[in-house]
Design an enzyme around this catalytic site. Structure first.
Site, short mmCIF file in Angstrom:
data_model
loop_
_atom_site.label_atom_id
_atom_site.label_comp_id
_atom_site.label_asym_id
_atom_site.label_seq_id
_atom_site.Cartn_x
_atom_site.Cartn_y
_atom_site.Cartn_z
N GLU A 141 -26.99 -9.37 10.00
CA GLU A 141 -26.43 -10.71 10.20
C GLU A 141 -27.30 -11.52 11.19
O GLU A 141 -27.55 -12.70 10.97
CB GLU A 141 -24.97 -10.60 10.68
CG GLU A 141 -24.28 -11.91 10.98
CD GLU A 141 -24.27 -12.92 9.83
OE1 GLU A 141 -24.60 -12.58 8.70
OE2 GLU A 141 -23.95 -14.09 10.12
N CYS B 111 -22.74 -29.06 -4.62
CA CYS B 111 -22.55 -30.50 -4.47
C CYS B 111 -21.12 -30.77 -4.02
O CYS B 111 -20.23 -29.94 -4.17
CB CYS B 111 -22.78 -31.19 -5.79
SG CYS B 111 -24.37 -30.80 -6.51
N ARG C 48 -22.06 -29.39 1.78
CA ARG C 48 -22.15 -28.84 0.42
C ARG C 48 -23.47 -29.18 -0.26
O ARG C 48 -23.73 -28.74 -1.39
CB ARG C 48 -21.00 -29.37 -0.44
CG ARG C 48 -19.63 -29.01 0.09
CD ARG C 48 -18.55 -29.56 -0.79
NE ARG C 48 -18.52 -28.89 -2.06
CZ ARG C 48 -17.79 -27.81 -2.34
NH1 ARG C 48 -17.02 -27.30 -1.40
NH2 ARG C 48 -17.82 -27.24 -3.52
N TRP D 282 -26.72 -30.89 -3.96
CA TRP D 282 -27.58 -29.72 -3.73
C TRP D 282 -28.26 -29.48 -5.06
O TRP D 282 -27.61 -29.10 -6.04
CB TRP D 282 -26.75 -28.52 -3.31
CG TRP D 282 -27.57 -27.31 -2.94
CD1 TRP D 282 -28.34 -27.14 -1.83
CD2 TRP D 282 -27.69 -26.09 -3.70
NE1 TRP D 282 -28.93 -25.90 -1.84
CE2 TRP D 282 -28.55 -25.24 -2.98
CE3 TRP D 282 -27.16 -25.63 -4.89
CZ2 TRP D 282 -28.89 -23.96 -3.42
CZ3 TRP D 282 -27.50 -24.36 -5.34
CH2 TRP D 282 -28.36 -23.53 -4.61
N ASN E 139 -20.11 -31.58 -10.08
CA ASN E 139 -20.49 -30.39 -9.32
C ASN E 139 -20.37 -29.21 -10.26
O ASN E 139 -19.29 -28.97 -10.79
CB ASN E 139 -19.57 -30.21 -8.11
CG ASN E 139 -19.80 -28.89 -7.40
OD1 ASN E 139 -20.90 -28.33 -7.45
ND2 ASN E 139 -18.78 -28.38 -6.74
N GLY E 140 -21.45 -28.49 -10.47
CA GLY E 140 -21.42 -27.34 -11.37
C GLY E 140 -22.71 -27.29 -12.16
O GLY E 140 -23.70 -27.93 -11.78
N GLU F 150 -32.26 -18.28 8.40
CA GLU F 150 -31.74 -19.48 7.73
C GLU F 150 -31.81 -20.73 8.61
O GLU F 150 -32.01 -21.81 8.09
CB GLU F 150 -30.36 -19.27 7.10
CG GLU F 150 -29.25 -18.90 8.00
CD GLU F 150 -27.94 -18.64 7.25
OE1 GLU F 150 -27.74 -19.11 6.14
OE2 GLU F 150 -27.08 -17.95 7.85
N LYS G 196 -29.16 -14.99 10.25
CA LYS G 196 -28.94 -16.22 11.02
C LYS G 196 -30.27 -16.80 11.44
O LYS G 196 -30.50 -18.00 11.30
CB LYS G 196 -28.09 -15.98 12.27
CG LYS G 196 -26.60 -15.81 12.10
CD LYS G 196 -25.84 -17.03 11.68
CE LYS G 196 -25.76 -17.19 10.20
NZ LYS G 196 -24.83 -16.45 9.45
N LYS H 81 -23.28 -24.81 1.42
CA LYS H 81 -22.16 -23.90 1.72
C LYS H 81 -21.29 -23.73 0.48
O LYS H 81 -21.04 -24.69 -0.24
CB LYS H 81 -21.32 -24.54 2.83
CG LYS H 81 -20.83 -23.54 3.82
CD LYS H 81 -20.28 -24.22 5.03
CE LYS H 81 -19.58 -23.23 5.89
NZ LYS H 81 -20.49 -22.23 6.47
N HIS I 136 -40.08 5.19 9.15
CA HIS I 136 -40.36 5.48 7.74
C HIS I 136 -41.11 4.34 7.06
O HIS I 136 -41.13 4.26 5.83
CB HIS I 136 -39.05 5.78 6.99
CG HIS I 136 -38.36 7.00 7.51
ND1 HIS I 136 -38.86 8.27 7.34
CD2 HIS I 136 -37.23 7.14 8.25
CE1 HIS I 136 -38.06 9.15 7.93
NE2 HIS I 136 -37.06 8.48 8.50
C1 F6R Z 1 -24.92 -17.53 5.72
C2 F6R Z 1 -23.86 -17.96 4.83
C3 F6R Z 1 -23.85 -17.40 3.45
C4 F6R Z 1 -22.41 -17.15 2.99
C5 F6R Z 1 -22.42 -16.72 1.51
C6 F6R Z 1 -21.02 -16.37 1.03
O1 F6R Z 1 -24.80 -18.12 6.98
O2 F6R Z 1 -23.03 -18.77 5.16
O3 F6R Z 1 -24.61 -16.24 3.36
O4 F6R Z 1 -21.84 -16.17 3.79
O5 F6R Z 1 -22.93 -17.76 0.72
O6 F6R Z 1 -20.17 -17.47 1.14
P1 F6R Z 1 -18.60 -17.29 1.15
O7 F6R Z 1 -18.24 -16.51 2.36
O8 F6R Z 1 -18.08 -18.68 1.18
O9 F6R Z 1 -18.26 -16.55 -0.11
#
Ligand code: F6R
Length: 612
Positions: free
Chosen positions: A485, A2, A27, A74, A100-101, A492, A489, A607, A508
């Site tokens: 990665e 949040c 967020r 969130w 937030n928490g 998500e 991407k 995020k 395998h």
């Molecule tokens: C994917 C993404 C997440 C972050 C993960 C770690 O696109 O953004 O997988 O990489 O939540 O976040 P940080 O780097 O902020 O610790």
């Protein structure tokens, strides 16, 4: 997670709060809300879904007041709904809070309060905070600050909170424990926020609050104390972020803008860290812990998600350039693991936000074990940056798209600089090799720019493949992490199922799923395993699978086997993840766009995951 915001000043608080929430939306975007005070009148407005819903309501029913708090959610406890949206109020609607928490003991607290006649309106853990504060005010706490402090003593868990009360309509009380909170010092106005980007257009003077600190803000200014009442010395940090960095600047989405920013961003990191004339790296962050580094025989890199993929590449390049034994760990596993580490080992944490709970807890565990700590962070003043012995800021600038793109390549580029610097410090690489590696790195920004020549082609590939339901991503060696990665991407932002494998693993088991309905993205730049990759591609084609190859310019042979080839400029294999990342990001972006997905705000995500 949040996002929270608070404002006291002379302007219309709802306007400032909404503008700030727009910058905090990454967020969480399950709901949004605000509360303002105008004298003793408390205005509360909350809406489920996109922030635009709140904006529409406020336009129709404007709220008064030059003091207020806001929240973008969130969901953790309770589904996304209007009733679960913040701010929450106490039983008599005297107090409003944003949080937030996670309050771990909320059920016990709620039960006690229900026993005292409180009626709860939401399913959230957060609402209990408003009830507790109001209960303390009813039971004799003279001022809001005192009631908040008493409530915080009862709470177990993590929080960044802001509270307002009708009784003291010129005051916000804010506190943090385990969730980020900053204070912004303006001219005749004060802000509190989950992060700097929320308030950067209004002030660059920031106080980073520490855990167990409480800020009391009124129209005269602010004071900060510890939760036990003792006074606190704080610093005001001047932030130099460009205000426009957090705007779309004509791009359709932040994700696309941030993908395009990568060449310039890498150039900026080089300008910061390289003495071009002498081809010498200036990494004071490592010099600061030079004796610990020289004594270390082992490195442990820990991170989550995309940052973990950067850490996997880090493992390979640290071993290559420094000859130090390097382990890589997923933070959420590492924090609970019985791990073996020699005394003096260096634990490197990689994190964009600097607030990821698992990474932070694992870092604290490493410190408790007496290990040295170093971190790569993007967000200045974040919890992980402050907790580490030394921090290297990757200087990616604000990353607003929820899917990480430019932070990933900034982490990679920083890891190359750090590992080469360390390799030279440890005398593992000779000065001539160091110089030639650095020279190669100076070409990366222009090579990255050239990858965009194939952007239209990638968009056409997206047209062709966006309706497929299953994707594999294959790579070998250093590009296995690139495959992971690329797969992350895609899933998500486009919600297509995908998995990634080291290409040698295909036979395998995973090959069982290859049919004409499976698309496999093969990362096959010129490398020592090129021929092996070519065999893997033929194995897929023999089973009618579709293949998109990411290959080196000039590779004509690959065209015979792959259905589509995305070319990247030629680069040493060790540096190839820096270029490979871009077509993978663009492919995910254009496929998501074609599927009508909300690329900047993918469902269920947020995020900076600051909860366990
Ligand atoms: C994917 C993404 C997440 C972050 C993960 C770690 O696109 O953004 O997988 O990489 O939540 O976040 P940080 O780097 O902020 O610790």
């Amino acid at each position: 997670m949040c996002g929270i915001i608070g404002y006291i000043g002379k302007k219309n608080a709802s306007k400032i709060i909404i503008e700030s929430l727009q910058r905090l939306e990454y967020r969480g975007y399950d709901s949004a809300g605000l509360a303002t005070l105008d004298g003793k009148d408390l205005y509360l407005c909350r809406e489920v879904g996109d922030l635009q819903n709140l904006i529409n309501t406020i336009q129709e029913f404007p709220v008064k007041g030059s003091l207020g708090i806001g929240h973008t959610r969130w969901a953790t406890h309770g589904e996304p709904s209007k009733i679960n949206a913040h701010p929450h109020t106490g039983r008599r609607d005297q107090v409003a809070i944003v949080h937030n928490g996670i309050i771990e003991n909320y059920e016990q607290l709620k039960e006690k309060l229900i026993g005292k006649g409180h009626k709860f309106k939401s399913e959230t853990d957060s609402e209990v905070i408003a009830h507790l504060i109001e209960q303390y005010l009813d039971n004799g706490a003279q001022i809001l600050e005192q009631a908040v402090l008493c409530a915080l003593m009862d709470i177990k868990g993590t929080y960044a909170i802001a509270a307002v009360s009708k009784k003291e309509p010129n005051k916000i009380v804010a506190a943090r424990c385990g969730s980020p909170l900053i204070l912004g010092v303006g001219d005749n106005e004060t802000f509190i926020a989950s992060d700097t980007s929320a308030i950067i257009p209004y002030t660059r003077k920031i106080v980073f609050l520490e855990d167990f600190q409480v800020a009391v803000i009124d129209d005269q200014g602010f004071k900060i104390s510890n939760i036990n009442g003792s006074s606190v010395n704080y610093n005001i940090t001047e932030i130099d972020w460009d205000v426009t960095a957090a705007q779309k600047k004509g791009y359709a989405h932040f994700m696309l803008k941030e993908i395009h920013e990568q060449p310039q961003m890498v150039k900026k990191i080089l300008n910061e860290k390289l003495d071009f004339k002498n081809l010498d790296l200036k990494i004071d962050e490592l010099i600061k812990i030079k004796s610990q580094i020289l004594a270390a025989h082992q490195l442990i890199i820990q991170a989550c998600g995309t940052s973990y993929h950067a850490a996997m590449i880090g493992e390979i390049i640290f071993e290559y350039f420094t000859n130090l034994h390097t382990d890589v760990e997923i933070s959420s596993e590492f924090r609970y693991k019985h791990f073996i580490a020699e005394q003096g080992s260096l634990v490197i944490s990689i994190t964009q936000s600097g607030e990821t709970a698992d990474t932070l807890v694992a870092l604290k565990k490493a410190k408790q074990r007496g290990l040295n700590t170093f971190s790569l962070c993007n967000v200045v003043g974040s919890s992980i940056a402050r907790e580490s012995d030394s921090v290297f800021y990757i200087h990616a600038g604000p990353e607003i798209g929820v899917a990480s793109t430019k932070a990933f390549t900034a982490q990679l580029f920083s890891l190359y600089l750090i590992s080469i610097f360390l390799g030279a410090l440890k005398k593992n690489i000779k000065p001539e090799l160091k110089n030639s590696l650095i020279k190669d790195l100076t070409y990366i920004p222009s090579l990255m720019s050239r990858v965009f020549d194939v952007e239209n082609y990638i968009a056409r590939c997206a047209d062709k493949y966006h309706e497929f339901r299953d994707f594999y991503f294959l790579g070998r060696g250093i590009n296995y992490a690139s495959a992971l990665e690329g797969s992350l991407k895609l899933k998500e932002v486009s919600y297509i199922h995908s998995s990634a494998y080291p290409a040698g693993e295909l036979k395998h088991g995973p090959i069982a799923l290859v049919t004409e309905n499976m698309v496999t993205v093969c990362i096959v730049p010129k490398s020592v395993t090129y021929d092996k990759m070519m065999s893997n591609i033929q194995e897929i084609k023999a089973r009618k699978g579709k293949v998109i190859a990411i290959a080196t310019e000039g590779d004509e042979q690959i065209k015979k086997y792959a259905d589509d080839v995305i070319y990247i400029p030629e680069v040493q294999e060790i540096f190839s993840p820096l270029l490979v990342a871009i077509p993978l990001q663009l492919l995910a972006y254009y496929i998501a766009l074609k599927r009508g997905c909300n690329v900047d705000k993918p469902r269920n995500l947020s995020k900076g995951i600051a909860v366990d």
